[in-house]
Design an enzyme around this catalytic site. Sequence first.
Site, PDB file in Angstrom:
ATOM      1  N   GLU A 310     -43.423 -53.314  21.371  1.00 50.21           N
ATOM      2  CA  GLU A 310     -42.295 -52.906  20.532  1.00 50.21           C
ATOM      3  C   GLU A 310     -41.082 -52.462  21.354  1.00 50.21           C
ATOM      4  O   GLU A 310     -40.625 -51.323  21.272  1.00 50.21           O
ATOM      5  CB  GLU A 310     -42.735 -51.808  19.561  1.00 50.21           C
ATOM      6  CG  GLU A 310     -43.824 -52.301  18.620  1.00 50.21           C
ATOM      7  CD  GLU A 310     -44.273 -51.281  17.587  1.00 50.21           C
ATOM      8  OE1 GLU A 310     -43.831 -50.117  17.665  1.00 50.21           O
ATOM      9  OE2 GLU A 310     -45.081 -51.651  16.709  1.00 50.21           O
ATOM     10  N   GLU A 429     -50.179 -56.554  15.943  1.00 49.65           N
ATOM     11  CA  GLU A 429     -50.568 -55.409  15.121  1.00 49.65           C
ATOM     12  C   GLU A 429     -50.265 -55.758  13.674  1.00 49.65           C
ATOM     13  O   GLU A 429     -49.221 -56.338  13.374  1.00 49.65           O
ATOM     14  CB  GLU A 429     -49.779 -54.139  15.485  1.00 49.65           C
ATOM     15  CG  GLU A 429     -50.050 -53.578  16.852  1.00 49.65           C
ATOM     16  CD  GLU A 429     -49.219 -52.318  17.120  1.00 49.65           C
ATOM     17  OE1 GLU A 429     -48.678 -51.722  16.141  1.00 49.65           O
ATOM     18  OE2 GLU A 429     -49.112 -51.920  18.293  1.00 49.65           O
TER      19      GLU A 429
END
Length: 697
Positions: A310, A429
């Site tokens: 991220e 994810e």
Amino acid sequence: MTLQTIRRTRWRVGMVAGGAAALLMAGTVMAVNAQAAAGCRVAYAVSAQWPGGFTANVNVTNLGDAINGWSLVWTFPSGQQVTQAWNATVTASGGQVTATNASYNPAIATNATVSFGFNGSWTGSNAAPTSFALNGVACTGNVGGTTSPTASTSPSVSPTVSPSTSPQPGNAMATVAAMQPGWNLGNTLDAIPDETAWGNPLTTQTLLRHVRSQGYNSIRLPVTWSNHHGPAPDYTIDTVWLNRVRQIVDWSLAEGFYVMLNLHHDSWQWINTYPNDRTNVMARYRALWTQLTAAFRNHSSKLVLESINEPQFANSTDDQSYTLLHELNVEFVRIVRQSGGNNATRLLVLPTLFTNADQGRLDALNATFNQLNDRNLAATVHFYGWWPFSVNIAGGTRYDSNVEQDLIGTFDRVQNAFVNRGIPVIIGEWALLNWDHNRPGVIERGEFLKFLEAVGYHARIRNLTTQVWDAGQFLNRNELRWRDQGVYDMFKASWTARSGTASSDQVYVPRTGTITSKTLTLNLNGTSFQGLRQGSTNLANGTDYTVSGNTLTLTASALTRLVGNRAYGVNATIEARFSTGVPWQINVITSDPPTQAGATGTTSSFAIPTQFRGDQLATMEAKYADGTPAGPANWTPYKEFWQHFQPDYNANTILLKTEFFNEVNDGRVTLTFHFWSGAQVTYYITKSGTAVTGSTT
């Protein structure tokens, strides 16, 4: 030559991880004009098998004149079904299966091989096909075929999962397909400051073996390195920490997992300062990856490296951030490749900005792929669903069209941006943000199951590999059991098949008075409805229930029997059964409209006395006297479940939290509590400084 061209000309699907292979060698004749020489052989290999599912690879070698455009046909002898395919488009009609070329692999030169693979489902046995036909002509294994199919038959594979050979270097799509499905060891090696700091136990090989036994083929190991290395200029990784990470990597590989290792919370701890501290951040980034590539250069090719989790950058526009991320991703690839050993061809995973699937993020990463021109790369994004549903705010209580269109739109963008260009994708994810055993009721269970079913299906048909984020909310690591077996069952079913669902998993009847029939809408999802069952007893069609189209009606007489003495709460659970997938549980619940009472308190502690009377809270609205939204998130009257309000069914209260009152003006506020039975209860609070009073009028 563009990256897209390189990928399309070099792809050859090899063996994927799994159990013993069933190999079928046969010849297949090409359907060409009368003057053309034709012939081929087919190698069909089952390379992984588990209860209910398997992975197979098919290699077609052309022994005759070159062809352009191919279609391979076979029949499964045991009723197997293809659920996901790569490097070919696969369709079925009855038991007959047809695989046709993708847009990038229609040509097969003389003595060349085209390869494709698929995941499938099976019941009973998984015998290999006994014959193939290419472009309408049966196989002989020689040039100049006949119309009678001949082929040797391989033994079926016992349903075991054990390590096997990895895909050959360059088969990025096959490697990523073999990683499906995947599981995250969340809130563990990424926890700050150490492995157990966020509530999970020390990782054991027994845990990893258990996860593997549940059908997972890859494991993502998020690792935060910030607290485990020394100062500049060397940034030497702590030996004890590196050895611990290496131990878990080695254990995972020994269990047969593909393993994905990354830099995790480093992204927001120090990498995000890159715009204003380029020299130091890049030096630290290089130092960490240089040490990690040296530590793992000779590890199995089933170890996969991910550059950053991220990625995000402080005080930067999107365009500036795209450039910064590009620099880091390119440097990551350079460091790994130059370290040699297995790192020269190891699969490397590159994220989009924020690991987000908005189109601009995807386009920016595609530019990086084009520049790198490396066939052993994959893209990664994360997916936590439509945000109002993921956290239960703004009335997002149900898996509705908003949630579904967000899911489809996201996966379509990812498929179009990467998969259709030959770049595999890992959803590194996914889950819903606020599904958590520590926060029960935020997401209604049936609505969550619908989401799981849809994610599995839409990822599967787009050839996206998924790695569920599990920080302990799914698997109880201390007891090695699923916290909700039905949730895991839906995960597992979605890997190979669709499951039917319904408009709700709850049917409410009143505590007193007449019981009437109740209806639910069936979501068949391509299945067929098979009937209702309570335990081992089938309910009677026509007496206990009726079905008209997609409308399921439970009769008054059946409901009367099921609720018994009508005690508040769940009185019975029945199952709607479908032709594939897992049954849909329906709870039959007795309830009355909840009641509330007056209360006094403060903004730091205010509890509304509530008799739930068998019902469950769905959401809460808050409005000022003029009808405008009150409290935080003032763009909506519906507040965030658990963050702003929280039911306590044991204490018979609904708690209004400090986070709610922090943004409530003094004066009167009307609260409307919505319950899953459809009941609504109105309550009034008056805030004066830190003092709060509540009443029902």
